[in-house]
Design an enzyme around this catalytic site. Structure first.
Site, mmCIF file in Angstrom:
data_model
loop_
_atom_site.group_PDB
_atom_site.id
_atom_site.type_symbol
_atom_site.label_atom_id
_atom_site.label_comp_id
_atom_site.label_asym_id
_atom_site.label_seq_id
_atom_site.Cartn_x
_atom_site.Cartn_y
_atom_site.Cartn_z
ATOM 1 N N LYS A 9 0.828 -1.203 0.000
ATOM 2 C CA LYS A 9 0.000 0.000 0.000
ATOM 3 C C LYS A 9 0.868 1.260 0.000
ATOM 4 O O LYS A 9 2.081 1.183 0.254
ATOM 5 C CB LYS A 9 -0.938 -0.057 1.216
ATOM 6 N N TYR A 49 -11.907 -2.885 -3.783
ATOM 7 C CA TYR A 49 -12.490 -2.858 -2.444
ATOM 8 C C TYR A 49 -14.023 -2.794 -2.467
ATOM 9 O O TYR A 49 -14.634 -2.387 -1.477
ATOM 10 C CB TYR A 49 -11.903 -1.697 -1.640
ATOM 11 N N ASN A 112 -2.102 -0.166 6.953
ATOM 12 C CA ASN A 112 -1.552 -1.427 7.454
ATOM 13 C C ASN A 112 -0.667 -2.136 6.426
ATOM 14 O O ASN A 112 -0.537 -3.360 6.422
ATOM 15 C CB ASN A 112 -2.678 -2.324 7.966
ATOM 16 N N HIS A 115 -1.909 -5.624 1.421
ATOM 17 C CA HIS A 115 -3.144 -6.352 1.154
ATOM 18 C C HIS A 115 -2.757 -7.752 0.701
ATOM 19 O O HIS A 115 -1.773 -7.912 -0.027
ATOM 20 C CB HIS A 115 -3.952 -5.678 0.042
ATOM 21 N N GLU A 126 -8.843 -10.646 -8.192
ATOM 22 C CA GLU A 126 -7.914 -9.539 -7.943
ATOM 23 C C GLU A 126 -6.704 -9.605 -8.871
ATOM 24 O O GLU A 126 -6.207 -8.578 -9.328
ATOM 25 C CB GLU A 126 -7.467 -9.559 -6.474
HETATM 26 P P1 IDP Z 1 -7.600 -7.116 5.387
HETATM 27 O O1 IDP Z 1 -6.794 -6.131 4.565
HETATM 28 O O2 IDP Z 1 -6.862 -7.540 6.619
HETATM 29 O O3 IDP Z 1 -8.128 -8.273 4.567
HETATM 30 P P2 IDP Z 1 -10.327 -6.050 5.332
HETATM 31 O O4 IDP Z 1 -11.325 -6.267 6.425
HETATM 32 O O5 IDP Z 1 -10.508 -6.773 4.044
HETATM 33 O O6 IDP Z 1 -8.873 -6.307 5.953
HETATM 34 O O7 IDP Z 1 -10.321 -4.479 5.038
HETATM 35 C C1 IDP Z 1 -9.674 -3.957 3.921
HETATM 36 C C2 IDP Z 1 -8.845 -2.771 4.324
HETATM 37 O O8 IDP Z 1 -9.706 -1.706 4.764
HETATM 38 C C3 IDP Z 1 -7.899 -3.007 5.513
HETATM 39 O O9 IDP Z 1 -6.680 -3.601 5.153
HETATM 40 C C4 IDP Z 1 -7.708 -1.601 6.040
HETATM 41 O O10 IDP Z 1 -6.772 -0.873 5.253
HETATM 42 C C5 IDP Z 1 -9.102 -1.002 5.835
HETATM 43 N N1 IDP Z 1 -9.949 -1.164 7.022
HETATM 44 C C6 IDP Z 1 -10.631 -2.271 7.399
HETATM 45 N N2 IDP Z 1 -11.311 -2.056 8.543
HETATM 46 C C7 IDP Z 1 -11.069 -0.779 8.882
HETATM 47 C C8 IDP Z 1 -11.503 0.050 9.982
HETATM 48 O O11 IDP Z 1 -12.267 -0.373 10.862
HETATM 49 N N3 IDP Z 1 -11.013 1.317 10.009
HETATM 50 C C9 IDP Z 1 -10.175 1.799 9.058
HETATM 51 N N4 IDP Z 1 -9.749 1.071 8.017
HETATM 52 C C10 IDP Z 1 -10.189 -0.206 7.927
HETATM 53 MG MG MG Z 2 -9.513 -8.186 2.927
#
Ligand code: IDP
Ligand code: MG
Length: 154
Positions: A9, A49, A112, A115, A126
């Site tokens: 990212k 997304y 974070n 992905h 994807e």
């Molecule tokens: P993942 O990346 O661990 O699979 P997902 O639930 O698929 O997590 O969410 C996609 C992305 O959306 C996350 O990696 C993060 O960047 C963002 N995200 C998910 N939940 C939150 C939240 O509660 N607050 C802010 N950003 C979030």
């Molecule tokens: Mg995810």
């Protein structure tokens, strides 16, 4: 062998962590078969997304993911999808265990770093989105392949 999509990212790119993150996947034994650094178009990120469209963080997520270059990576290996997710750690970086990418390098829920596809169906979708339907990938056999896997695992 299984393929998965990884995105480094914008925070990972801007913080100069591309090399260290790729290194972790390579050291584990996952093989890089696709590698692309781009500012991906808004519609690609929105589509990627789309499952989170109704979530409150969606707009910020799309803004973040289009705020700078992203490195798209295709990793291949046995159980590549699950192995990659284990190396990444949970979504909330602050709670991720040391030794995971998010645990070692992150403090944030949103920023974070990485992905990784969460299953075979999403991986296929994807990979088509980021590397094209024809798969702009490089199939090759690593010289160390037979040392990474046992005889019955190849
Ligand atoms: P993942 O990346 O661990 O699979 P997902 O639930 O698929 O997590 O969410 C996609 C992305 O959306 C996350 O990696 C993060 O960047 C963002 N995200 C998910 N939940 C939150 C939240 O509660 N607050 C802010 N950003 C979030
Ligand atoms: Mg995810």
């Amino acid at each position: 062998m299984e393929k998965t999509l990884v995105l480094l990212k914008p925070d990972a790119v801007q913080r100069g962590l591309i090399g260290r993150i790729l290194n972790r996947f390579e050291e584990k034994g996952l093989q890089i078969v696709g590698l692309k650094l781009r500012r991906f178009p808004l519609d690609v990120i929105r589509e990627h997304y789309a499952v989170h469209r109704e979530r409150p963080f969606y707009d910020n997520l799309v803004e973040f993911m289009t705020s700078g270059p992203v490195a798209a990576v295709c990793l291949e290996g046995k159980n590549a999808i699950g192995v990659t997710r284990t190396l990444m750690g949970p979504t909330q970086s602050a709670e991720a265990a040391p030794g995971t990418l998010r645990g070692d390098y992150g403090m944030s829920f949103s920023n974070n770093l990485v992905h990784g596809s969460d299953g075979p169906e999403s991986a296929e979708k994807e990979l088509a989105l980021f590397f094209g339907e024809d798969g702009d990938l490089c199939e090759w056999t690593p010289a160390a392949q037979n040392w990474v896997y046992g005889i019955e695992e190849r």
